[in-house]
Design an enzyme around this catalytic site. Sequence first.
Site, PDB file in Angstrom:
ATOM      1  N   HIS A 204     -36.565 -10.182  90.743  1.00 57.21           N
ATOM      2  CA  HIS A 204     -35.367 -11.006  90.510  1.00 57.21           C
ATOM      3  C   HIS A 204     -34.115 -10.192  90.228  1.00 57.21           C
ATOM      4  CE1 HIS A 204     -36.578 -10.236  86.324  1.00 57.21           C
ATOM      5  NE2 HIS A 204     -35.315 -10.398  86.030  1.00 57.21           N
TER       6      HIS A 204
HETATM    7  C1  UD1 Z   1     -30.949 -13.143  84.072  1.00 49.95           C
HETATM    8  C2  UD1 Z   1     -30.470 -11.838  83.440  1.00 49.95           C
HETATM    9  C3  UD1 Z   1     -31.477 -10.741  83.733  1.00 49.95           C
HETATM   10  C4  UD1 Z   1     -32.866 -11.145  83.295  1.00 49.95           C
HETATM   11  C5  UD1 Z   1     -33.242 -12.484  83.913  1.00 49.95           C
HETATM   12  C6  UD1 Z   1     -34.547 -12.943  83.327  1.00 49.95           C
HETATM   13  C7  UD1 Z   1     -28.035 -11.562  83.353  1.00 49.95           C
HETATM   14  C8  UD1 Z   1     -26.867 -10.887  83.949  1.00 49.95           C
HETATM   15  N1  UD1 Z   1     -29.190 -11.423  83.995  1.00 49.95           N
HETATM   16  O1  UD1 Z   1     -30.971 -12.930  85.487  1.00 49.95           O
HETATM   17  O2  UD1 Z   1     -31.108  -9.577  82.994  1.00 49.95           O
HETATM   18  O3  UD1 Z   1     -33.769 -10.160  83.716  1.00 49.95           O
HETATM   19  O4  UD1 Z   1     -32.242 -13.444  83.594  1.00 49.95           O
HETATM   20  O5  UD1 Z   1     -35.190 -13.855  84.164  1.00 49.95           O
HETATM   21  O6  UD1 Z   1     -27.917 -12.187  82.333  1.00 49.95           O
HETATM   22  N2  UD1 Z   1     -31.311 -20.276  88.541  1.00 49.95           N
HETATM   23  C9  UD1 Z   1     -31.903 -21.496  88.728  1.00 49.95           C
HETATM   24  N3  UD1 Z   1     -32.484 -22.090  87.656  1.00 49.95           N
HETATM   25  C10 UD1 Z   1     -32.484 -21.563  86.412  1.00 49.95           C
HETATM   26  C11 UD1 Z   1     -31.862 -20.314  86.239  1.00 49.95           C
HETATM   27  C12 UD1 Z   1     -31.276 -19.694  87.310  1.00 49.95           C
HETATM   28  O7  UD1 Z   1     -31.931 -22.040  89.831  1.00 49.95           O
HETATM   29  O8  UD1 Z   1     -33.040 -22.172  85.482  1.00 49.95           O
HETATM   30  C13 UD1 Z   1     -30.722 -19.593  89.722  1.00 49.95           C
HETATM   31  C14 UD1 Z   1     -29.263 -19.941  89.982  1.00 49.95           C
HETATM   32  O9  UD1 Z   1     -29.069 -19.997  91.349  1.00 49.95           O
HETATM   33  C15 UD1 Z   1     -28.547 -18.735  89.400  1.00 49.95           C
HETATM   34  C16 UD1 Z   1     -29.526 -17.608  89.667  1.00 49.95           C
HETATM   35  O10 UD1 Z   1     -30.806 -18.193  89.523  1.00 49.95           O
HETATM   36  O11 UD1 Z   1     -27.310 -18.505  89.998  1.00 49.95           O
HETATM   37  C17 UD1 Z   1     -29.389 -16.440  88.711  1.00 49.95           C
HETATM   38  O12 UD1 Z   1     -29.471 -16.857  87.347  1.00 49.95           O
HETATM   39  P1  UD1 Z   1     -28.752 -16.029  86.177  1.00 49.95           P
HETATM   40  O13 UD1 Z   1     -29.109 -16.607  84.865  1.00 49.95           O
HETATM   41  O14 UD1 Z   1     -27.325 -15.841  86.479  1.00 49.95           O
HETATM   42  O15 UD1 Z   1     -29.369 -14.591  86.304  1.00 49.95           O
HETATM   43  P2  UD1 Z   1     -30.892 -14.151  86.488  1.00 49.95           P
HETATM   44  O16 UD1 Z   1     -31.028 -13.572  87.835  1.00 49.95           O
HETATM   45  O17 UD1 Z   1     -31.789 -15.243  86.083  1.00 49.95           O
HETATM   46  N1  UDP Z   2     -42.831 -14.408  82.957  1.00 50.08           N
HETATM   47  C1  UDP Z   2     -43.434 -15.655  82.931  1.00 50.08           C
HETATM   48  N2  UDP Z   2     -43.589 -16.330  84.116  1.00 50.08           N
HETATM   49  C2  UDP Z   2     -43.193 -15.818  85.311  1.00 50.08           C
HETATM   50  C3  UDP Z   2     -42.584 -14.537  85.325  1.00 50.08           C
HETATM   51  C4  UDP Z   2     -42.403 -13.863  84.131  1.00 50.08           C
HETATM   52  O1  UDP Z   2     -43.813 -16.140  81.861  1.00 50.08           O
HETATM   53  O2  UDP Z   2     -43.369 -16.492  86.336  1.00 50.08           O
HETATM   54  C5  UDP Z   2     -42.652 -13.681  81.687  1.00 50.08           C
HETATM   55  C6  UDP Z   2     -43.260 -12.299  81.660  1.00 50.08           C
HETATM   56  O3  UDP Z   2     -44.621 -12.361  81.295  1.00 50.08           O
HETATM   57  C7  UDP Z   2     -42.410 -11.603  80.599  1.00 50.08           C
HETATM   58  C8  UDP Z   2     -41.049 -12.240  80.787  1.00 50.08           C
HETATM   59  O4  UDP Z   2     -41.271 -13.456  81.495  1.00 50.08           O
HETATM   60  O5  UDP Z   2     -42.870 -11.894  79.299  1.00 50.08           O
HETATM   61  C9  UDP Z   2     -40.152 -11.343  81.570  1.00 50.08           C
HETATM   62  O6  UDP Z   2     -39.011 -12.026  81.948  1.00 50.08           O
HETATM   63  P1  UDP Z   2     -38.196 -11.709  83.265  1.00 50.08           P
HETATM   64  O7  UDP Z   2     -39.016 -10.939  84.200  1.00 50.08           O
HETATM   65  O8  UDP Z   2     -37.623 -13.000  83.725  1.00 50.08           O
HETATM   66  O9  UDP Z   2     -36.955 -10.869  82.708  1.00 50.08           O
HETATM   67  P2  UDP Z   2     -36.743  -9.343  82.304  1.00 50.08           P
HETATM   68  O10 UDP Z   2     -37.835  -8.925  81.397  1.00 50.08           O
HETATM   69  O11 UDP Z   2     -36.667  -8.556  83.558  1.00 50.08           O
HETATM   70  O12 UDP Z   2     -35.410  -9.377  81.644  1.00 50.08           O
END
Ligand code: UD1
Ligand code: UDP
Length: 362
Positions: A204
């Site tokens: 992601h």
């Molecule tokens: C965010 C964090 C990243 C973290 C990740 C954990 C920032 C800059 N990034 O990235 O560090 O590793 O969360 O998962 O804060 N979206 C949905 N539904 C949701 C959430 C998001 O559809 O519930 C989609 C939307 O299209 C959105 C995109 O995902 O634009 C990205 O979501 P966003 O929260 O901006 O960043 P992440 O990639 O989730």
């Molecule tokens: N995780 C989860 N379900 C998923 C993918 C990840 O519960 O489908 C959990 C994973 O076990 C870990 C956390 O989410 O505890 C990590 O989050 P993510 O990868 O979204 O973000 P990051 O750690 O890169 O910020």
Amino acid sequence: MKIATVVGARPQFIKMAPVSQEFERKGIDEVVIHTGQHYDYDMNRIFFEQLKIREPDYYLGVGSGTHGYQTGEMLKRIEEVLIKENPDVVLVYGDTNSTLAGALATVKLHIKVAHVEAGLRSFDKRMPEEVNRILTDHVSDYLFAPTKTAVRNLHSEGIREGVYLTGDVMYDALLYNIKVARETSDILNRIGLKSKTYLLATVHRAENTDFKKNLESIVDAFIESEETVVFPIHPRTKKYLGYYGLTKKIEKAENIMLIDPVGYLDMLVLEENAKKILTDSGGVQKEAYFLKVPCITLRKRTEWVETVEDEWNILVGADKEKIIKAIREFKPSGETYSYKFGDGKASKRIVKTLIESGGKIT
Ligand code: UD1
Ligand code: UDP
């Protein structure tokens, strides 16, 4: 003492769970502010339900958007709540936009900021997470560092006051929940796979999703590996696969099992039973290490350097050939040393430190 906690994204719900439980045990008043950064059921509510986290007191509903929009809206809305609640300390977790907005809103109101997971560095400022980490650390009063490396990073930036080596709250969460997960999760039955017959993948990070070349290379590596790859797909990645016209290709590949994001308990079971894990997630790299599963990291750098130093994690970026080679050949030879991430009592240490200082660190 009154604590406010700002969270908003999936990993933050997991990180806050053991800390909030400890606040409750100690009778500390905690106000939970959810920015709404993640909002789909399987990115949000499922964690509150499974981990029995208390309901947020404020749901700010910020949702998705550009970095500026998202962080700015959060800043405005968090500030309003903090003015109303007037806590002694605000806790922020990790490195997302919710972390930075929470820290900025707090410091500008002259309230103490406590950063859980302080001091992590990938030394790559093109990653939004790295910018969030650096800025948050530099305005924090309490810096709860998960590892010795994190403490060293803070020292080398001149931050010495308020630094506490606590261990990693994600290790606390895993130690507690893995037993529950083994007893209750039926994910392997649901997807019809046996232990150690598949690879688990999560992708992601912006550096992979936002460039067609990188995402396509990763997808091609998964397909060409000819291994069964279980791939719980983050909504961001789903969106970009669509933009790039790659959805059909991945759906048609017989060895790829594309599934919706799963809850934490199912994820732990999927991780523990995988032959290898492919990921660009920070949290998943650590969990692979804790569970002694070889990890292939789809990034060029990591902030969790211990996992690489101990040779349980290999950095391959988005390079198709390197990914396939690692899938076929990467084999850790030594031990894992989870004590580098604490003893499972990081949350207790954090809460004790806050209580003993009375929120009055100077
Ligand atoms: C965010 C964090 C990243 C973290 C990740 C954990 C920032 C800059 N990034 O990235 O560090 O590793 O969360 O998962 O804060 N979206 C949905 N539904 C949701 C959430 C998001 O559809 O519930 C989609 C939307 O299209 C959105 C995109 O995902 O634009 C990205 O979501 P966003 O929260 O901006 O960043 P992440 O990639 O989730
Ligand atoms: N995780 C989860 N379900 C998923 C993918 C990840 O519960 O489908 C959990 C994973 O076990 C870990 C956390 O989410 O505890 C990590 O989050 P993510 O990868 O979204 O973000 P990051 O750690 O890169 O910020």
